[in-house]
Write a protein that holds these residues in place. Structure first.
Motif, mmCIF file in Angstrom:
data_model
loop_
_atom_site.group_PDB
_atom_site.id
_atom_site.type_symbol
_atom_site.label_atom_id
_atom_site.label_comp_id
_atom_site.label_asym_id
_atom_site.label_seq_id
_atom_site.Cartn_x
_atom_site.Cartn_y
_atom_site.Cartn_z
ATOM 1 N N GLU A 151 -3.572 0.742 -2.351
ATOM 2 C CA GLU A 151 -2.955 -0.316 -1.198
ATOM 3 C C GLU A 151 -3.833 -0.851 -0.307
ATOM 4 O OE1 GLU A 151 0.048 -0.591 -1.355
ATOM 5 O OE2 GLU A 151 -0.133 -0.024 -3.378
ATOM 6 N N THR A 198 -3.291 -4.650 0.990
ATOM 7 C CA THR A 198 -3.243 -4.723 2.542
ATOM 8 C C THR A 198 -4.973 -6.252 2.524
ATOM 9 O OG1 THR A 198 -2.599 -3.224 2.875
ATOM 10 C CG2 THR A 198 -2.969 -4.460 4.799
ATOM 11 N N LYS A 201 2.809 -7.068 0.421
ATOM 12 C CA LYS A 201 2.681 -7.496 2.497
ATOM 13 C C LYS A 201 2.465 -8.357 2.793
ATOM 14 C CE LYS A 201 0.046 -3.304 -0.597
ATOM 15 N NZ LYS A 201 0.381 -2.218 0.735
#
Length: 181
Positions: A14, A18, A53
């Motif tokens: 993650e 990002t 994102k």
């Protein structure tokens, strides 16, 4: 397999996605004419996650498509007698767009070459960039990723195993060593 070593866990994946989203926005100076296209299989959910994102950061959505490269592969005859061809799902015109191809692992570059061939058959993008979760080296073609989640130098007898919730039920990246036979 002789051994298996964890490279990325859920949180690290993650975090990498990002960072890639931020880098895409910075390099492209925002969302203008931007679209993401995931290379089937694991590039597709990664592209959707990066798009989510970007939407969180910018407050606006970026178009996402899925590209099937099966018939563009140069190893088609070696992968299966009857290869399974899936549908390319791109609901927007790629002409004039800043396209970011998304895949899980960059290795020899042959998958990306096939994706480039498939993409330009759909139109003429303004620019094509490449985002990958893992770059493991060993290129056979002059292809380099613009955005990389993690560089993992590997030996040729090692494998990178990417598992994603959408396809495998969990988020993990492993380095595995092949058994010598």
């Amino acid at each position: 397999m002789d051994y298996q070593k964890e490279i990325l866990n859920t949180e690290e994946i993650e975090r990498a996605l990002t960072r890639i989203a931020h880098e895409i926005l910075e390099k492209n100076k925002g969302l203008q004419d931007l679209a993401l296209i995931g290379i089937r299989t694991r590039g597709a959910p990664l592209a959707k996650r990066v798009a989510e994102k970007i939407a969180e950061i910018e407050g606006a959505e970026v178009p996402v498509g899925i590209l099937d490269i099966t018939l563009y592969r140069d190893d088609l005859t070696t992968i299966a007698q009857q290869p399974v061809v899936h549908k390319t799902e791109i609901s927007f015109d790629v002409t004039g767009k800043k396209i970011v191809l998304v895949d899980d692992v960059l290795y020899t570059g042959r998958t990306v070459r096939a994706a480039l061939d498939a993409l330009v058959d759909l139109g003429r993008p303004q620019v094509i960039q490449l985002a990958v979760l893992i770059d493991r080296g060993h290129r056979e073609l002059p292809i380099k990723a613009d955005y990389v989640g993690k560089n993992v130098p590997t030996a040729k007898e090692e494998l990178i195993d990417v598992k994603l919730v959408e396809t495998d039920g969990e988020d993990m990246v492993f380095l595995q060593k092949k058994d010598k036979q």
